[in-house]
Design an enzyme around this catalytic site. Structure first.
Site, PDB file in Angstrom:
ATOM      1  N   HIS A  28       0.835  -1.210   0.000  1.00  0.00           N
ATOM      2  CA  HIS A  28       0.000   0.000   0.000  1.00  0.00           C
ATOM      3  C   HIS A  28       0.868   1.257   0.000  1.00  0.00           C
ATOM      4  O   HIS A  28       0.582   2.226  -0.695  1.00  0.00           O
ATOM      5  CB  HIS A  28      -0.877   0.040   1.259  1.00  0.00           C
ATOM      6  CG  HIS A  28      -1.912  -1.025   1.329  1.00  0.00           C
ATOM      7  ND1 HIS A  28      -1.924  -1.989   2.318  1.00  0.00           N
ATOM      8  CD2 HIS A  28      -2.986  -1.280   0.543  1.00  0.00           C
ATOM      9  CE1 HIS A  28      -2.962  -2.777   2.138  1.00  0.00           C
ATOM     10  NE2 HIS A  28      -3.619  -2.378   1.072  1.00  0.00           N
ATOM     11  N   GLY A 142      -3.280  -1.593  -6.843  1.00  0.00           N
ATOM     12  CA  GLY A 142      -2.191  -2.552  -6.971  1.00  0.00           C
ATOM     13  C   GLY A 142      -2.433  -3.533  -8.114  1.00  0.00           C
ATOM     14  O   GLY A 142      -3.550  -4.016  -8.315  1.00  0.00           O
ATOM     15  N   LYS A 144      -1.278  -6.456  -8.092  1.00  0.00           N
ATOM     16  CA  LYS A 144      -1.407  -7.820  -7.556  1.00  0.00           C
ATOM     17  C   LYS A 144      -2.839  -8.329  -7.788  1.00  0.00           C
ATOM     18  O   LYS A 144      -3.057  -9.479  -8.106  1.00  0.00           O
ATOM     19  CB  LYS A 144      -1.078  -7.865  -6.062  1.00  0.00           C
ATOM     20  CG  LYS A 144      -1.171  -9.289  -5.505  1.00  0.00           C
ATOM     21  CD  LYS A 144      -0.744  -9.360  -4.064  1.00  0.00           C
ATOM     22  CE  LYS A 144      -1.816  -8.901  -3.124  1.00  0.00           C
ATOM     23  NZ  LYS A 144      -2.987  -9.809  -3.072  1.00  0.00           N
ATOM     24  N   GLN A 148      -9.142  -7.224 -10.656  1.00  0.00           N
ATOM     25  CA  GLN A 148      -9.774  -6.003 -10.132  1.00  0.00           C
ATOM     26  C   GLN A 148      -9.317  -4.801 -10.956  1.00  0.00           C
ATOM     27  O   GLN A 148     -10.125  -3.961 -11.356  1.00  0.00           O
ATOM     28  CB  GLN A 148      -9.379  -5.846  -8.662  1.00  0.00           C
ATOM     29  CG  GLN A 148      -9.636  -4.485  -8.074  1.00  0.00           C
ATOM     30  CD  GLN A 148      -9.373  -4.448  -6.578  1.00  0.00           C
ATOM     31  OE1 GLN A 148     -10.089  -5.047  -5.804  1.00  0.00           O
ATOM     32  NE2 GLN A 148      -8.345  -3.745  -6.150  1.00  0.00           N
ATOM     33  N   VAL A 171       4.673  -5.402  -4.594  1.00  0.00           N
ATOM     34  CA  VAL A 171       5.860  -5.367  -3.733  1.00  0.00           C
ATOM     35  C   VAL A 171       5.946  -6.724  -3.036  1.00  0.00           C
ATOM     36  O   VAL A 171       4.926  -7.293  -2.616  1.00  0.00           O
ATOM     37  CB  VAL A 171       5.753  -4.218  -2.695  1.00  0.00           C
ATOM     38  CG1 VAL A 171       7.001  -4.144  -1.833  1.00  0.00           C
ATOM     39  CG2 VAL A 171       5.546  -2.889  -3.420  1.00  0.00           C
ATOM     40  N   SER A 181      -2.612  -8.033   2.970  1.00  0.00           N
ATOM     41  CA  SER A 181      -3.099  -7.952   4.360  1.00  0.00           C
ATOM     42  C   SER A 181      -3.359  -9.359   4.898  1.00  0.00           C
ATOM     43  O   SER A 181      -3.256  -9.608   6.100  1.00  0.00           O
ATOM     44  CB  SER A 181      -4.370  -7.120   4.422  1.00  0.00           C
ATOM     45  OG  SER A 181      -4.107  -5.854   3.863  1.00  0.00           O
TER      46      SER A 181
HETATM   47  O1  PAF Z   1      -7.988  -3.810  -3.307  1.00  0.00           O
HETATM   48  C1  PAF Z   1      -8.649  -3.514  -2.293  1.00  0.00           C
HETATM   49  O2  PAF Z   1      -8.102  -3.339  -1.207  1.00  0.00           O
HETATM   50  C2  PAF Z   1     -10.159  -3.392  -2.390  1.00  0.00           C
HETATM   51  O3  PAF Z   1     -10.692  -4.318  -3.261  1.00  0.00           O
HETATM   52  C3  PAF Z   1     -10.623  -1.958  -2.752  1.00  0.00           C
HETATM   53  C4  PAF Z   1     -10.144  -1.538  -4.127  1.00  0.00           C
HETATM   54  C5  PAF Z   1     -10.109  -0.971  -1.711  1.00  0.00           C
HETATM   55  C6  PAF Z   1     -12.153  -1.893  -2.757  1.00  0.00           C
HETATM   56  O4  PAF Z   1     -12.692  -2.215  -1.519  1.00  0.00           O
END
Ligand code: PAF
Length: 281
Positions: A28, A142, A144, A148, A171, A181
């Site tokens: 992040h 990201g 990764k 998405q 990373v 996480s």
């Molecule tokens: O990648 C994430 O952490 C989540 O899918 C996001 C983009 C914050 C949406 O909740």
């Protein structure tokens, strides 16, 4: 947040948003740095979005530590705002009563979408809400979470949003494990063993870039590598085209592909991917 963003825009500032679910890690922080390089004003949102978790997934258990997250951002410096809305703010009718959703069925049924029904509907919808709240010029996500990223890109294009999307490189820990996480759930031993995921991916990248023509040989090698760690259970290993995420049927010269994996350690699901370029000849 909307008024604040409008004020920043009135001052001529370029706004970037880094959406997160908190539990911040080096991955992040590198996205935040990327955002800082592109914009004058960086907002980090922290919201564990209930609608992207399936009923048997880890929404309740998902690690949350707001104070720690803010301390990390303060230490990093250069973050102008942290937006941490309540569920009622983002879902005024209730997250289970949401009537309008953003979906992209065509690109949500493969890779992770095949196993996480409704996940991308939740992601696209919440990111649209975060965009509406923070009104950024730039969104940083990201790579990764490659599916998405590609879906968000399509959402921005198809809904004509005036937002530039930037993908931040993955990373990795010293053993190659991508920061996530969910790594917090792993024991020290599992965290060490999970290095096998990137090992499998990068051996596939090497094979493809060295001119291996057989898909079966490459995927066979991935299965074999993951299989060498009995605690690692492969959910999928797929090779897809970079733009559309459709399964590659044959390696064509000059083609850019993505090797994507999902692997379980106990009930902990880890994903990773890398790009590979099929040699042109
Ligand atoms: O990648 C994430 O952490 C989540 O899918 C996001 C983009 C914050 C949406 O909740």
């Amino acid at each position: 947040m909307q008024v604040y963003a409008d004020m920043q825009r009135m001052h001529g500032r370029k706004l970037a948003l880094v959406p997160t679910m908190g539990s911040l890690h080096k991955g992040h922080l590198s996205l935040v740095k990327r955002a800082q390089a592109e914009a004058d004003h960086v907002t980090v949102s922290i919201f564990v979005n209930p609608t992207q978790f399936g009923p048997s997934e880890d929404f309740e258990a998902y690690p949350r530590d707001f104070q720690r997250d803010c301390a990390l951002l303060e230490e990093l410096g250069g973050v102008s705002a942290v937006f941490a809305p309540s569920e009622a703010t983002l879902y005024p009718s209730g997250s289970d009563q949401q009537r309008v959703w953003i979906t992209c069925p065509e690109m949500s049924s493969q890779l992770c979408g095949k196993y996480r029904s409704g996940h991308f509907r939740g992601v696209l919808t919440v990111v649209m809400k975060l965009f509406a709240a923070c009104n950024p010029h730039i969104g940083v996500f990201g790579l990764k979470d490659i599916q998405q990223f590609v879906l968000l890109k399509k959402m921005i294009e198809d809904l004509s949003l005036n937002i530039k999307i930037i993908g931040g490189e993955t990373v990795r820990e010293a053993n190659g494990l991508a920061y996530s996480s969910r790594n917090e759930y792993l024991t020290a031993e599992e965290r060490h063993q999970a290095g096998i995921i990137s090992e499998a991916i990068y051996s596939a990248v090497q094979m493809i870039e060295a001119g291996e023509k057989s898909l079966e040989t490459v995927t066979g090698k991935i299965h074999e590598t993951i299989g060498s760690v009995p605690q690692a259970k492969l959910q999928y290993a797929e090779i897809v085209t970079a733009g559309t995420l459709q399964p590659v049927e044959q390696f064509m010269p000059g083609m850019q592909v993505i090797i994507a994996l999902a692997v379980y350690f106990r009930q902990i699901r880890l994903i990773d991917n890398a790009f590979a370029l099929v040699p042109a000849q």
